[in-house]
Enzyme design. Structure first.
Site, PDB file in Angstrom:
ATOM      1  N   ASP A 107       0.888  -1.345   0.531  1.00 38.00           N
ATOM      2  CA  ASP A 107       0.653   0.144  -0.043  1.00 38.00           C
ATOM      3  C   ASP A 107       0.688   1.167   0.289  1.00 38.00           C
ATOM      4  OD1 ASP A 107       0.292   0.116   3.114  1.00 38.00           O
ATOM      5  OD2 ASP A 107      -1.060   1.320   3.026  1.00 38.00           O
ATOM      6  N   GLU A 108       2.078   1.635  -0.508  1.00 37.27           N
ATOM      7  CA  GLU A 108       3.095   2.712  -0.356  1.00 37.27           C
ATOM      8  C   GLU A 108       3.828   2.302  -1.417  1.00 37.27           C
ATOM      9  OE1 GLU A 108       6.710   2.534   2.938  1.00 37.27           O
ATOM     10  OE2 GLU A 108       5.510   0.837   3.279  1.00 37.27           O
TER      11      GLU A 108
HETATM   12  P1  TTP Z   1       0.834  -0.016   6.766  1.00 40.11           P
HETATM   13  O1  TTP Z   1       1.208   0.673   5.622  1.00 40.11           O
HETATM   14  O2  TTP Z   1       1.758  -0.117   8.207  1.00 40.11           O
HETATM   15  O3  TTP Z   1      -0.611   0.263   7.756  1.00 40.11           O
HETATM   16  P2  TTP Z   1      -1.696   0.519   7.718  1.00 40.11           P
HETATM   17  O4  TTP Z   1      -2.147   0.557   5.842  1.00 40.11           O
HETATM   18  O5  TTP Z   1      -3.301  -0.840   7.536  1.00 40.11           O
HETATM   19  O6  TTP Z   1      -1.982   1.352   7.945  1.00 40.11           O
HETATM   20  P3  TTP Z   1      -1.787   3.135   8.047  1.00 40.11           P
HETATM   21  O7  TTP Z   1      -0.729   2.720   6.943  1.00 40.11           O
HETATM   22  O8  TTP Z   1      -2.976   3.468   8.323  1.00 40.11           O
HETATM   23  O9  TTP Z   1      -1.193   2.744   9.539  1.00 40.11           O
HETATM   24  O10 TTP Z   1       0.364  -1.525   6.175  1.00 40.11           O
HETATM   25  C1  TTP Z   1      -0.018  -1.503   4.867  1.00 40.11           C
HETATM   26  C2  TTP Z   1      -0.795  -2.951   4.693  1.00 40.11           C
HETATM   27  O11 TTP Z   1      -0.246  -4.377   5.492  1.00 40.11           O
HETATM   28  C3  TTP Z   1      -1.749  -3.517   6.268  1.00 40.11           C
HETATM   29  O12 TTP Z   1      -3.139  -2.682   5.494  1.00 40.11           O
HETATM   30  C4  TTP Z   1      -1.805  -4.983   6.307  1.00 40.11           C
HETATM   31  C5  TTP Z   1      -0.723  -5.065   5.936  1.00 40.11           C
HETATM   32  N1  TTP Z   1       0.650  -5.279   7.668  1.00 40.11           N
HETATM   33  C6  TTP Z   1       0.329  -7.075   7.523  1.00 40.11           C
HETATM   34  O13 TTP Z   1      -0.719  -7.813   7.148  1.00 40.11           O
HETATM   35  N2  TTP Z   1       0.795  -7.362   8.856  1.00 40.11           N
HETATM   36  C7  TTP Z   1       2.049  -5.564  10.036  1.00 40.11           C
HETATM   37  O14 TTP Z   1       1.908  -6.145  10.448  1.00 40.11           O
HETATM   38  C8  TTP Z   1       1.524  -4.762   9.112  1.00 40.11           C
HETATM   39  C9  TTP Z   1       2.456  -3.503   9.296  1.00 40.11           C
HETATM   40  C10 TTP Z   1       0.483  -4.049   7.942  1.00 40.11           C
HETATM   41 MG    MG Z   2      -0.578   2.188   5.222  1.00 37.74          MG
END
Ligand code: TTP
Ligand code: MG
Length: 394
Positions: A107-108
């Site tokens: 997601d990044e």
């Molecule tokens: P992140 O971008 O770290 O988290 P997020 O998008 O859920 O929340 P935010 O960015 O608003 O803080 O991670 C992206 C996705 O990756 C997340 O939706 C689910 C997955 N993920 C996992 O499965 N396990 C984890 O430990 C993390 C950090 C993320």
């Molecule tokens: Mg995120």
């Protein structure tokens, strides 16, 4: 040339997709991850909605803890296939803002918009455009950070989450970085962080304001690197996938040179070859990238996105030469120059960013291009991210 780097990170990604698709979950605590089995489940939380975060729930927390913190939350299984599809759609959208894009996780992504932000007037308006396009096309919110270096862009995207937008200009960069704790610097782990603290370095500013030599004597080469980074200096490029469909040529000088005439002649030769190949393949490119390798082997790329696609040698050459002129090589000689063209459209059907083509057609084209360029790697990367939860509950 001053670089403009954007970092995009979706908010509560898996949980936000579920809230979008299940109206009953909107505005409510949602936990995506392993089956809680009424508090006896053994897996972990993949992610949770911001409403669930208010209960102290977070990624990687044992699912049984999450259950105890908020038993009334919606607990949902990980639907990786769906999240990968959405991710692919988002990367396609991002690619219309700049071809220089580096997906970091599901997601990044980082984007280098140095050569394309003029299409939106300013970096700030480009970032607004990115957020708006993601919201309109996917119904999801993204947090966006923009800065002259990657590290600062990533920090910036995080500080106003969710739905945040923080743009840091070059003149604001040190003011932004210096109050932050040293642990925010890339490359400072627990061990280095402790050592820095014990020596009186609490903030990034504490490092930047001291003498370079002090950092070197404390941490060697890494100390010098951290000192540079603390002062906002970091040339790390957005590592765009070399599998991207592009037409490029490069030329290594027999002897390293600082002679502009020879360099221009080499660039012209490269642009002629490229233009020929583009015309043969009926392609027109919107983005021209210059690659320069200096005598010490440090390598730089600079891109510019044109408002109209082209296969004309003089347009490609003019752009490459302008990029070269804007590139300050200092005293070092040049070892290699390269020119790459990308962001293609076919001559028959011109693809324009703001064209009036049918929207569905536009998305399909973008997805096709993404698949062509990345193959399955986006999905691959996405799967590797899923180290934490379980794909599906039994
Ligand atoms: P992140 O971008 O770290 O988290 P997020 O998008 O859920 O929340 P935010 O960015 O608003 O803080 O991670 C992206 C996705 O990756 C997340 O939706 C689910 C997955 N993920 C996992 O499965 N396990 C984890 O430990 C993390 C950090 C993320
Ligand atoms: Mg995120």
């Amino acid at each position: 040339m001053q670089r403009v780097i954007v970092h995009v990170d979706m908010d509560a990604f898996f949980a936000a997709i579920e809230q979008r698709d299940r109206p009953a979950c909107r505005g409510r605590p949602v936990v995506v991850g392993a089956d809680p089995r009424e508090g006896k489940g053994r897996g972990v939380v993949a992610t949770c909605s911001y409403e669930a975060r208010a209960f102290g729930i977070h990624s990687a927390m044992p699912i049984s803890f999450a259950w105890r913190a908020c038993p009334e939350a919606f607990f949902l299984p990980v639907d990786m296939e769906k999240y990968s599809r959405v991710a692919e759609e988002i990367f396609s959208l991002l690619r219309t803002f700049s071809p220089v894009i580096e997906p970091v996780s599901i997601d990044e992504a980082f984007l280098d918009i140095t050569g394309s932000y003029h299409l939106f007037k300013t970096p700030y308006h480009t970032c607004l455009g990115i957020k708006e396009k993601i919201r309109k096309e996917t119904g999801l919110t993204a947090s966006v950070g923009c800065a002259p270096i990657k590290m600062a862009a990533k920090i910036a995207s995080d500080i106003k989450k969710p739905d945040g937008l923080v743009c840091i200009s070059k003149s604001e960069l040190t003011g932004f970085l210096w109050p932050l704790p040293v642990g925010k610097l890339w490359g400072v782990g627990e061990k280095t962080g402790d050592l820095l603290l014990r020596n009186g370095f609490r903030t990034i500013g504490d490092i930047a304001r001291r003498h370079r030599k002090e950092l070197i004597s404390l941490l060697g080469a890494n100390g010098e690197y951290l000192w540079e980074l603390a002062r906002g200096k970091d040339e790390r490029p957005v590592e765009w996938d070399e599998g991207i469909k592009s037409v490029s040529h490069e030329f290594t000088f027999e002897q390293d040179t600082a002679d502009d005439e020879r360099i221009n002649a080499a660039l012209m030769g490269l642009c002629e070859k490229i233009s020929q190949r583009l015309r043969r393949q009926k392609l027109q490119a919107r983005t021209i990238t210059l690659k320069v390798r200096l005598e010490g082997f440090s390598t730089f790329t600079r891109s510019l996105t044109l408002s109209e696609p082209t296969d004309f040698v003089h347009v490609i050459f003019k752009t490459a030469r302008q990029l070269y002129r804007d590139f300050a090589r200092g005293k070092e000689k040049i070892r290699l120059v390269g020119v790459r063209t990308s962001n293609f459209s076919c001559r028959e059907r011109q693809y324009t960013l703001f064209g009036k083509e049918d929207k569905q057609e536009h998305i399909h084209q973008a997805v096709d291009r993404l698949k062509e360029k990345f193959g399955d790697t986006i999905i691959g990367r996405a799967s590797r991210q899923n180290l934490f939860g379980e794909d599906r509950w039994e």
